[in-house]
Design a protein around this motif. Structure first.
Motif, mmCIF file in Angstrom:
data_model
loop_
_atom_site.group_PDB
_atom_site.id
_atom_site.type_symbol
_atom_site.label_atom_id
_atom_site.label_comp_id
_atom_site.label_asym_id
_atom_site.label_seq_id
_atom_site.Cartn_x
_atom_site.Cartn_y
_atom_site.Cartn_z
ATOM 1 N N GLU A 64 0.845 -1.188 0.000
ATOM 2 C CA GLU A 64 0.000 0.000 0.000
ATOM 3 C C GLU A 64 0.886 1.245 0.000
ATOM 4 O OE1 GLU A 64 -3.121 -0.356 -0.336
ATOM 5 O OE2 GLU A 64 -3.479 -2.440 0.282
ATOM 6 N N LYS A 65 0.243 2.387 -0.184
ATOM 7 C CA LYS A 65 0.977 3.655 -0.237
ATOM 8 C C LYS A 65 1.711 3.933 1.077
ATOM 9 C CE LYS A 65 0.428 8.629 -1.020
ATOM 10 N NZ LYS A 65 -0.527 9.741 -1.193
ATOM 11 N N GLU A 66 1.046 3.618 2.225
ATOM 12 C CA GLU A 66 1.677 3.902 3.531
ATOM 13 C C GLU A 66 2.963 3.099 3.733
ATOM 14 O OE1 GLU A 66 -2.204 1.562 4.461
ATOM 15 O OE2 GLU A 66 -1.534 3.163 3.120
ATOM 16 N N HIS A 67 3.014 1.867 3.174
ATOM 17 C CA HIS A 67 4.250 1.068 3.267
ATOM 18 C C HIS A 67 5.401 1.780 2.570
ATOM 19 C CE1 HIS A 67 1.381 -2.607 3.513
ATOM 20 N NE2 HIS A 67 1.716 -2.210 4.729
ATOM 21 N N LEU A 68 5.116 2.311 1.388
ATOM 22 C CA LEU A 68 6.147 3.007 0.614
ATOM 23 C C LEU A 68 6.553 4.326 1.260
ATOM 24 C CD1 LEU A 68 7.366 2.008 -2.148
ATOM 25 C CD2 LEU A 68 5.289 0.849 -1.470
ATOM 26 N N GLU A 69 5.584 5.019 1.876
ATOM 27 C CA GLU A 69 5.885 6.299 2.538
ATOM 28 C C GLU A 69 6.879 6.102 3.686
ATOM 29 O OE1 GLU A 69 1.854 8.987 1.855
ATOM 30 O OE2 GLU A 69 1.943 7.618 3.572
ATOM 31 N N VAL A 70 6.589 5.093 4.518
ATOM 32 C CA VAL A 70 7.481 4.809 5.653
ATOM 33 C C VAL A 70 8.868 4.405 5.165
ATOM 34 C CG1 VAL A 70 7.887 3.248 7.597
ATOM 35 C CG2 VAL A 70 5.604 4.191 7.216
ATOM 36 N N ALA A 71 8.907 3.493 4.189
ATOM 37 C CA ALA A 71 10.189 2.996 3.682
ATOM 38 C C ALA A 71 11.002 4.117 3.043
ATOM 39 C CB ALA A 71 9.951 1.875 2.677
ATOM 40 N N TYR A 72 10.327 4.966 2.263
ATOM 41 C CA TYR A 72 11.042 6.060 1.589
ATOM 42 C C TYR A 72 11.586 7.064 2.606
ATOM 43 C CZ TYR A 72 12.093 10.069 -1.346
ATOM 44 O OH TYR A 72 12.740 11.106 -1.970
ATOM 45 N N ARG A 73 10.763 7.382 3.612
ATOM 46 C CA ARG A 73 11.192 8.353 4.623
ATOM 47 C C ARG A 73 12.424 7.863 5.391
ATOM 48 N NH1 ARG A 73 6.661 8.888 6.899
ATOM 49 N NH2 ARG A 73 6.944 7.482 8.675
ATOM 50 N N GLU A 74 12.413 6.590 5.775
ATOM 51 C CA GLU A 74 13.529 6.052 6.559
ATOM 52 C C GLU A 74 14.784 5.843 5.711
ATOM 53 O OE1 GLU A 74 12.640 2.841 9.109
ATOM 54 O OE2 GLU A 74 10.864 3.788 9.958
ATOM 55 N N CYS A 75 14.582 5.489 4.450
ATOM 56 C CA CYS A 75 15.745 5.233 3.589
ATOM 57 C C CYS A 75 16.379 6.519 3.065
ATOM 58 C CB CYS A 75 15.342 4.357 2.405
ATOM 59 S SG CYS A 75 14.973 2.658 2.862
ATOM 60 N N SER A 76 15.613 7.603 3.057
ATOM 61 C CA SER A 76 16.163 8.848 2.506
ATOM 62 C C SER A 76 16.773 9.739 3.575
ATOM 63 C CB SER A 76 15.057 9.631 1.783
ATOM 64 O OG SER A 76 14.009 9.962 2.686
ATOM 65 N N SER A 77 16.781 9.296 4.837
ATOM 66 C CA SER A 77 17.349 10.120 5.912
ATOM 67 C C SER A 77 18.866 10.072 5.859
ATOM 68 C CB SER A 77 16.863 9.634 7.287
ATOM 69 O OG SER A 77 17.241 8.296 7.487
ATOM 70 N N ALA A 78 19.422 11.142 5.295
ATOM 71 C CA ALA A 78 20.882 11.319 5.211
ATOM 72 C C ALA A 78 21.591 10.180 4.492
ATOM 73 C CB ALA A 78 21.470 11.485 6.606
ATOM 74 N N GLY A 79 20.847 9.443 3.688
ATOM 75 C CA GLY A 79 21.450 8.352 2.937
ATOM 76 C C GLY A 79 21.893 7.191 3.787
ATOM 77 N N LEU A 80 21.316 7.062 4.980
ATOM 78 C CA LEU A 80 21.743 6.015 5.892
ATOM 79 C C LEU A 80 20.944 4.736 5.708
ATOM 80 C CD1 LEU A 80 22.099 8.106 9.167
ATOM 81 C CD2 LEU A 80 23.872 7.511 7.527
ATOM 82 N N GLU A 81 21.519 3.630 6.120
ATOM 83 C CA GLU A 81 20.803 2.370 6.141
ATOM 84 C C GLU A 81 19.766 2.403 7.259
ATOM 85 O OE1 GLU A 81 21.281 0.104 3.901
ATOM 86 O OE2 GLU A 81 23.047 1.013 2.975
ATOM 87 N N GLU A 82 18.898 1.423 7.273
ATOM 88 C CA GLU A 82 17.779 1.411 8.218
ATOM 89 C C GLU A 82 18.242 1.463 9.674
ATOM 90 O OE1 GLU A 82 14.044 -1.479 9.466
ATOM 91 O OE2 GLU A 82 15.414 -2.065 7.862
ATOM 92 N N THR A 83 19.307 0.740 10.004
ATOM 93 C CA THR A 83 19.727 0.651 11.409
ATOM 94 C C THR A 83 20.811 1.665 11.778
ATOM 95 O OG1 THR A 83 21.325 -1.059 10.797
ATOM 96 C CG2 THR A 83 19.160 -1.796 11.582
ATOM 97 N N GLU A 84 21.199 2.518 10.837
ATOM 98 C CA GLU A 84 22.245 3.506 11.116
ATOM 99 C C GLU A 84 21.626 4.758 11.726
ATOM 100 O OE1 GLU A 84 25.649 2.519 7.779
ATOM 101 O OE2 GLU A 84 23.980 3.810 7.216
ATOM 102 N N THR A 85 22.138 5.160 12.888
ATOM 103 C CA THR A 85 21.623 6.346 13.566
ATOM 104 C C THR A 85 22.773 7.308 13.822
ATOM 105 O OG1 THR A 85 21.877 5.129 15.643
ATOM 106 C CG2 THR A 85 19.662 5.242 14.715
ATOM 107 N N VAL A 86 22.519 8.595 13.579
ATOM 108 C CA VAL A 86 23.553 9.608 13.789
ATOM 109 C C VAL A 86 23.816 9.781 15.279
ATOM 110 C CG1 VAL A 86 24.168 12.038 13.486
ATOM 111 C CG2 VAL A 86 23.053 10.793 11.636
ATOM 112 N N LEU A 87 22.748 9.931 16.076
ATOM 113 C CA LEU A 87 22.883 10.077 17.520
ATOM 114 C C LEU A 87 21.937 9.116 18.215
ATOM 115 C CD1 LEU A 87 24.126 11.617 19.958
ATOM 116 C CD2 LEU A 87 22.176 13.169 19.816
#
Length: 524
Positions: A64-87
């Motif tokens: 569904e659209k919501e699945h893609l929204e969540v995935a896109y938002r998390e994957c586009s954060s600073a080009g990081l992988e899903e489990t990579e956190t800045v702080l």
């Protein structure tokens, strides 16, 4: 329009290959987000989003659209992988438990959930676990390693023994080197103990090497064994080990904590962010009395100075009130925190870009003097959290901070006083911070003290671990401020904020520099 159709077709085909059927509105949403990218970049983003969705383990293969929204938002954060956190702020009760398998010669992580209060056998087990860590590290040190490199053939090499070997002989044994726990099994008499037994120590001729030797610390004893007594000629701290030497034995295990299953220290994405943020800094203050008008005035000056260039985080260490208020202690702290929120509110840039992290001290409500100490209760922190939102984090003592590839351990404890007061021998020479730094990193723990002096939750003793070595250890102590570096690990004490004329420490992760800072005295 034709370009949009081509992108949608590319998206549909990519997800079909992974076994998914994608709704039209979902593919249209993603096509809109990717329309400005080149073909190569688009393929890279689609692959990343596909991998993200595969990890979600969806119950149905229809996206569904919501699945893609969540995935896109998390994957586009600073080009990081899903489990990579800045702080990431890791509380003590979520620190992974590491165990060493002597047969396999490798480390593993125990994923079982730990209770706060443990069964009696855990009291011995956490000491055995620490012994095993120090034993395997010492045993492969060049002074004890059984197989020497050709370049090391001429160096002196010692044989590390277990106590049971000494107890099994009736003759005198010279040139003994034993690793064990320094303890008093009977009052006034020191013993050395390891998992195989205990032996009485004669310390009348002992020469003490550098470090602070306390009960419940692991030591290397040099001497000779005769008449069921180990005569100590020299007392030495076990050799510590740099992180670079330790890491191959841990593989890619996440030994530090956080969401990631792998060690973020190896992340190239995070390293790039860390190096590009040359001016990024983390500020450490200890004994921040929020009920003291002068302290609050100085904090306001600090906030104003950093508003245009907000730091990554400001770490406040307790105690947060200047004196105990008895049954009104919680009420007073709640009011003081609300006042702090009102002071921070006008500094918009600082409030939005900086994290405010609170590490409680011994006198803060409402926990016993046992490490690790839980965070200040939500009933006290609720209102400041509502005012400042996600920028406020109340955590445990000690806690861990992961910033990009940097690993930072924070503890609020008057360690110098406790260690010196309980040392069996006060150093004849040298600098006390130097002795303390060497001792902590040698002992692999923030609290190498007896449980009577500093109680510890047995099942959460791993929260105090300093092995493998972090990049920075911050100890909020009433001792005068200091900064020391030992084997590529920095140990820092910002000192008491009000008692040092409002001094604090600034850490710059990109350059790994420690800066001494102080709020100027306006009255001068």
């Amino acid at each position: 329009m034709s370009d949009s159709k081509e992108v949608r077709l590319e998206i549909n085909n990519a997800f079909k290959l992974s076994g998914f059927t994608i709704r039209r509105e979902a593919s249209s949403f993603l096509a809109e987000q990717l329309s400005g990218l080149s073909n190569k970049e688009r393929i890279k983003v689609i692959d990343k989003i596909t991998a993200h969705i595969l990890h979600q383990c969806l119950s149905q293969p229809v996206l569904e659209k919501e699945h893609l929204e969540v995935a896109y938002r998390e994957c586009s954060s600073a080009g990081l992988e899903e489990t990579e956190t800045v702080l990431n702020v890791i509380d003590a009760f979520n620190v992974p438990k590491i165990s060493y398998d002597n047969e396999k010669k490798k480390f593993s992580i125990d994923l079982s959930k730990n209770n706060m209060y443990a069964e009696p056998k855990c009291k011995a087990q956490f000491l055995i676990d620490r012994y095993t860590m120090i034993w395997q590290r010492t045993n492969r040190n060049k002074l004890f390693a059984k197989e020497l490199l050709p370049s090391m053939k001429n160096e002196n090499r010692f044989q590390l023994r277990k106590i049971e070997v000494l107890l099994s002989t009736s003759r005198k044994v010279d040139d003994v080197v034993v690793l064990g726990l320094l303890t008093q099994l009977t009052e006034g008499k020191y013993y050395l103990e390891d998992p195989t037994g205990s032996v009485l120590l004669d310390m009348s001729q002992t020469r003490y090497h550098s470090g602070l030797f306390t009960e419940n610390s692991y030591v290397l004893v040099e001497g000779y064994f005769e008449d069921k007594t180990l005569h100590v000629m020299g007392l030495v701290l076990p050799p510590s080990e740099t992180r670079a030497i330790s890491l191959p034995y841990f593989g890619n295990l996440n030994t530090f904590g956080g969401k990631s299953k792998t060690l973020l220290k190896n992340s190239q994405n995070l390293l790039k962010i860390e190096q590009e943020n040359e001016d990024g800094m983390i500020i450490f203050l200890s004994d921040v009395w929020f009920d003291n008008l002068k302290v609050m005035s100085k904090l306001k000056t600090l906030f104003a100075g950093y508003d245009d260039f907000p730091p990554i985080a400001i770490v406040f260490m307790g105690e947060f009130l200047s004196c105990p208020y008895g049954y009104e202690h919680s009420t007073q702290l709640n009011a003081a925190l609300i006042n702090l929120a009102d002071i921070i509110m006008p500094f918009t840039k600082l409030r939005e870009a900086c994290k405010f992290i609170f590490v409680p001290g011994r006198g803060d409500p409402a926990a016993a003097n046992i490490l690790p100490r839980p965070p200040i209760p939500n009933t006290i922190t609720k209102q400041i959290s509502e005012k400042l939102g996600d920028s406020v984090i109340f955590t445990t003592n000690p806690c861990r901070l992961q910033y990009c590839t940097q690993e930072i351990v924070v503890l609020r404890q008057d360690l110098v006083t406790k260690m010196c007061r309980n040392a069996i021998h006060f150093p004849d020479a040298g600098d006390i911070p130097d002795h303390l730094t060497k001792t902590l990193l040698s002992q692999c723990t923030l609290s190498p003290l007896s449980l009577g002096v500093q109680p510890v939750f047995w099942k959460h003793a791993d929260a105090l671990s300093l092995y493998p070595m972090p990049d920075l250890v911050v100890v909020g102590d009433n001792f005068p401020p200091y900064s020391r570096s030992y084997q590529n690990c920095q140990v820092v004490n910002p000192g008491s904020f009000p008692r040092t004329e409002y001094a604090f420490k600034v850490y710059v992760p990109a350059s790994r520099m420690i800066e001494d800072s102080q709020i100027p005295n306006e009255d001068a």
